[in-house]
Scaffold this active site. Structure first.
Site, PDB file in Angstrom:
ATOM      1  N   HIS A 133       0.873  -1.172   0.000  1.00  0.00           N
ATOM      2  CA  HIS A 133       0.000   0.000   0.000  1.00  0.00           C
ATOM      3  C   HIS A 133       0.915   1.227   0.000  1.00  0.00           C
ATOM      4  O   HIS A 133       2.027   1.170   0.535  1.00  0.00           O
ATOM      5  CB  HIS A 133      -0.849  -0.042   1.280  1.00  0.00           C
ATOM      6  CG  HIS A 133      -1.928   0.996   1.375  1.00  0.00           C
ATOM      7  ND1 HIS A 133      -1.666   2.298   1.703  1.00  0.00           N
ATOM      8  CD2 HIS A 133      -3.273   0.900   1.205  1.00  0.00           C
ATOM      9  CE1 HIS A 133      -2.820   2.967   1.728  1.00  0.00           C
ATOM     10  NE2 HIS A 133      -3.801   2.141   1.431  1.00  0.00           N
ATOM     11  N   ASP A 210       3.148  -4.671   7.954  1.00  0.00           N
ATOM     12  CA  ASP A 210       1.883  -3.945   7.814  1.00  0.00           C
ATOM     13  C   ASP A 210       0.757  -4.975   7.858  1.00  0.00           C
ATOM     14  O   ASP A 210       0.546  -5.715   6.904  1.00  0.00           O
ATOM     15  CB  ASP A 210       1.879  -3.174   6.488  1.00  0.00           C
ATOM     16  CG  ASP A 210       0.527  -2.533   6.203  1.00  0.00           C
ATOM     17  OD1 ASP A 210      -0.367  -2.601   7.086  1.00  0.00           O
ATOM     18  OD2 ASP A 210       0.359  -1.977   5.102  1.00  0.00           O
ATOM     19  N   GLN A 213      -4.539  -5.424   6.730  1.00  0.00           N
ATOM     20  CA  GLN A 213      -5.547  -6.313   6.132  1.00  0.00           C
ATOM     21  C   GLN A 213      -5.502  -7.696   6.759  1.00  0.00           C
ATOM     22  O   GLN A 213      -6.164  -8.615   6.274  1.00  0.00           O
ATOM     23  CB  GLN A 213      -5.308  -6.418   4.614  1.00  0.00           C
ATOM     24  CG  GLN A 213      -5.395  -5.103   3.879  1.00  0.00           C
ATOM     25  CD  GLN A 213      -6.817  -4.576   3.763  1.00  0.00           C
ATOM     26  OE1 GLN A 213      -7.804  -5.286   4.035  1.00  0.00           O
ATOM     27  NE2 GLN A 213      -6.954  -3.321   3.361  1.00  0.00           N
ATOM     28  N   LYS A 236     -10.701  -0.814  10.031  1.00  0.00           N
ATOM     29  CA  LYS A 236     -10.923  -1.969   9.165  1.00  0.00           C
ATOM     30  C   LYS A 236     -11.336  -3.194   9.970  1.00  0.00           C
ATOM     31  O   LYS A 236     -11.621  -4.248   9.409  1.00  0.00           O
ATOM     32  CB  LYS A 236      -9.656  -2.283   8.371  1.00  0.00           C
ATOM     33  CG  LYS A 236      -9.258  -1.201   7.368  1.00  0.00           C
ATOM     34  CD  LYS A 236      -8.128  -1.665   6.499  1.00  0.00           C
ATOM     35  CE  LYS A 236      -7.369  -0.527   5.854  1.00  0.00           C
ATOM     36  NZ  LYS A 236      -8.136   0.181   4.814  1.00  0.00           N
ATOM     37  N   CYS A 376      -4.595   2.595  -3.780  1.00  0.00           N
ATOM     38  CA  CYS A 376      -3.367   3.034  -3.110  1.00  0.00           C
ATOM     39  C   CYS A 376      -2.257   2.005  -3.252  1.00  0.00           C
ATOM     40  O   CYS A 376      -1.428   1.845  -2.357  1.00  0.00           O
ATOM     41  CB  CYS A 376      -3.612   3.355  -1.636  1.00  0.00           C
ATOM     42  SG  CYS A 376      -4.816   4.644  -1.391  1.00  0.00           S
TER      43      CYS A 376
END
Lengths: 418, 151
Positions: A133, A210, A213, A236, A376
């Site tokens: 991202h 990261d 997600q 999220k 993104c």
């Protein structure tokens, strides 16, 4: 109605999410397939926010009066919940930020200002991947430009996986930090953490993951990952916007310098110099997002009560069904893994030469909410020679019926532009 | 259907059969992108004095952005700059109207096929698509004129 093994009781779950009852465009029930952008919020989280503001609102770590103590207990209680959720060895390793982007920027800035052995400078290298991202690309580009460190990255295979064939040339003795995404926000790919972490550890590089997600969708265990930093965001994972998390190993948080200065992050201040509070407060300058942290705590409770293994199983079943059904649509090309193996419930695709903007517009008319664009993650679009994709992403409240609605909607799109 | 108010037949025709597409010689070239969706256009302007001799373009993007470039080519090639600016400003006004401007006869006379984009103005996310080529034209024209002066 399609019944798949491993599905959650979505009928019950959907009752917790008031927005899923919404209708748009003359009475069409909303089919929300954009949870990778932001999840919807259950009543339990909305209630926690309301109760906080109605009964306990005060600044934290300051007042000696009752509601200030309550606000502090709720805010710090949320930290305990998040620490348990990610299996952190210590609650003091959980830093609240405003989102994952801020978490990643915080790490990049800590390393830019750090002393040896962590310092990133012109003799060193930073490693990321082509799948990131923008929030895990741009902070490292900035760090690279400021320090002269070389930025390197892993490329992608044709089927949407990281190409690790040259891992020893990419991660070298010069590598100071390796930062990569656990689950791709555009392709859904779940990356092989262990292989990357092992190589990074061999050369003594720090590992940043990261998990934006990943945290909403699967068991996230920072100790099992063996990373040094893990970033994710609250909105999220059923929490409110404005709250993110950076988990970091305690000794690193002790050694690394603060980034933002201000109230709360200090121990003593004189006009000449200051000393800093211990982590996590050292990295939380100013009044924090208190209600949002409390909301995230409620979200963690909500997800934990359902069980992250159960959520992962549900999404896997939906993903298997969705990749199969989507591949029945003529001219549809999935960008990323075409099976449910090692992939999350985020599926990007192109539909012939119909631009994703047009796909999304016609789907919206049928009440179906998808994301269109480059998500993104523009380097991924460049890699696969496409300007943009349409992305459908699923969550614990998604049903096979919504997959069917998407497939029917796409037929309608094809007819419209056919 | 609201959708039909956006995707007028005129727009879909221009999208499927674009007019004047392809890059030809020009006095200035610009490349504009719409960062939210990845629409891109490369556009060249060729002037002869105050007359627009050609507007050529190449790009990728949604039906709205591509059809808009095609309509622009139809409307502006052969026009005097002053009139072209008036058309551009009228189109901008229509697109920024949030669906509140009902094109009257006078506006239709100025905009011709471009009045078909009136429905797009109701969709804030798509207004930028419709304006991409028009902003590129404005930019390219300014560059062509300033280069002409210094040359």
């Amino acid at each position: 109605m399609t019944i798949l093994p491993g599905l959650l009781d979505t009928e019950a779950i959907r009752k917790d999410f008031p927005i899923l009852d919404r209708t748009v465009h003359d009475g069409k029930r909303i089919v929300y397939l954009d949870s990778a952008a932001t999840s919807q919020k259950p009543r339990q989280v909305l209630d926690a926010l309301n109760t906080y503001y109605e009964r306990h609102n005060a600044n934290v770590h300051r007042g000696v009066y009752t509601i200030a103590e309550e606000a502090t207990a709720l805010y710090e209680g949320a930290r305990d919940k998040v620490a348990a959720f990610v299996n952190a060895p210590s609650r003091d390793e959980v830093i609240f930020t405003k989102n994952a982007s801020e978490s990643l920027n915080l790490v990049a800035n800590m390393l830019g200002w750090a002393d040896e052995p962590y310092r990133v400078d012109h003799d060193t290298e930073i490693v990321i991947t082509e799948m990131e991202h923008h929030s895990n690309i741009v902070p490292w580009q900035l760090l690279s430009q400021r320090t002269g460190a070389k930025l390197k990255w892993f490329g992608l295979t044709d089927d949407g996986r990281l190409d690790l064939s040259n891992i020893e040339e990419i991660i070298t003795e010069k590598t100071k930090v390796v930062s990569f995404v656990l689950v791709s926000n555009i392709m859904g790919t779940i990356n092989p953490v262990e292989a990357i972490v092992r190589r990074a550890q061999e050369v003594g590089a720090l590992v940043v993951i990261d998990a934006s997600q990943a945290a909403p969708h699967m068991v996230l265990d920072v100790q099992a990952l063996q990373a040094d930093f893990v970033a994710f965001t609250g909105h999220k994972m059923c929490g409110p916007t404005g709250i993110g998390v950076l988990w970091g190993r305690q000794e690193l948080l002790e050694d690394l310098p603060p980034f933002l200065g201000g109230g709360e992050m200090i121990e003593t201040v004189s006009m000449h110099s200051s000393t800093y509070a211990p982590a996590p407060h050292k990295f939380e300058a100013g009044t924090p997002p208190i209600a949002q942290a409390v909301g995230l705590g409620a979200a963690v409770d909500y997800l934990s009560a359902i069980g992250m293994e159960n959520i992962a199983r549900h999404e896997h079943a939906i993903t298997e069904y969705a990749v199969r059904r989507l591949q029945e649509v003529p001219d549809l090309r999935i960008i990323g893994p075409t099976t449910a193996e090692d992939r999350g419930a985020t599926i990007s695709f192109t539909l012939g030469d119909i631009h994703p903007h047009d796909v999304g517009q016609v789907l919206d008319e049928q009440g179906i909410a998808v994301r269109v664009g480059h998500h993104c993650a523009r380097p991924v679009c460049l890699r696969y020679g496409i300007p943009a994709t349409t992305r459908a992403s699923f969550y614990l409240y998604s049903t096979p019926g919504e997959v069917d609605a998407l497939v029917e909607g796409l037929e309608h799109v094809r007819n419209f532009f056919g | 259907m609201k959708l039909d108010s956006m995707y007028q037949d005129v727009i879909l025709d221009h999208y499927k059969h674009p007019h004047g597409r392809g890059l030809r010689t020009g006095d200035a070239e610009v490349h504009h992108v719409n960062p939210t969706c990845g629409d891109e256009i490369t556009l060249r302007v060729r002037l002869s004095g105050e007359t627009i001799e050609d507007v050529s373009y190449e790009g990728q993007g949604c039906s709205i952005s591509q059809a808009s470039a095609s309509v622009l080519n139809d409307l502006l090639v052969g026009k005097e700059l002053a009139e072209a600016r008036r058309i551009q400003e009228t189109f901008l006004e229509l697109m920024q109207s949030k669906g509140k401007v009902e094109p009257d006869d006078e506006m239709e006379e100025v905009l011709e096929d471009a009045v078909a984009f009136a429905g797009v103005s109701k969709y804030p996310a798509r207004v930028k698509c419709a304006l991409l080529s028009w902003m590129a034209w404005k930019d390219a024209t300014a560059q062509a004129l300033s280069e002409g002066k210094t040359a």
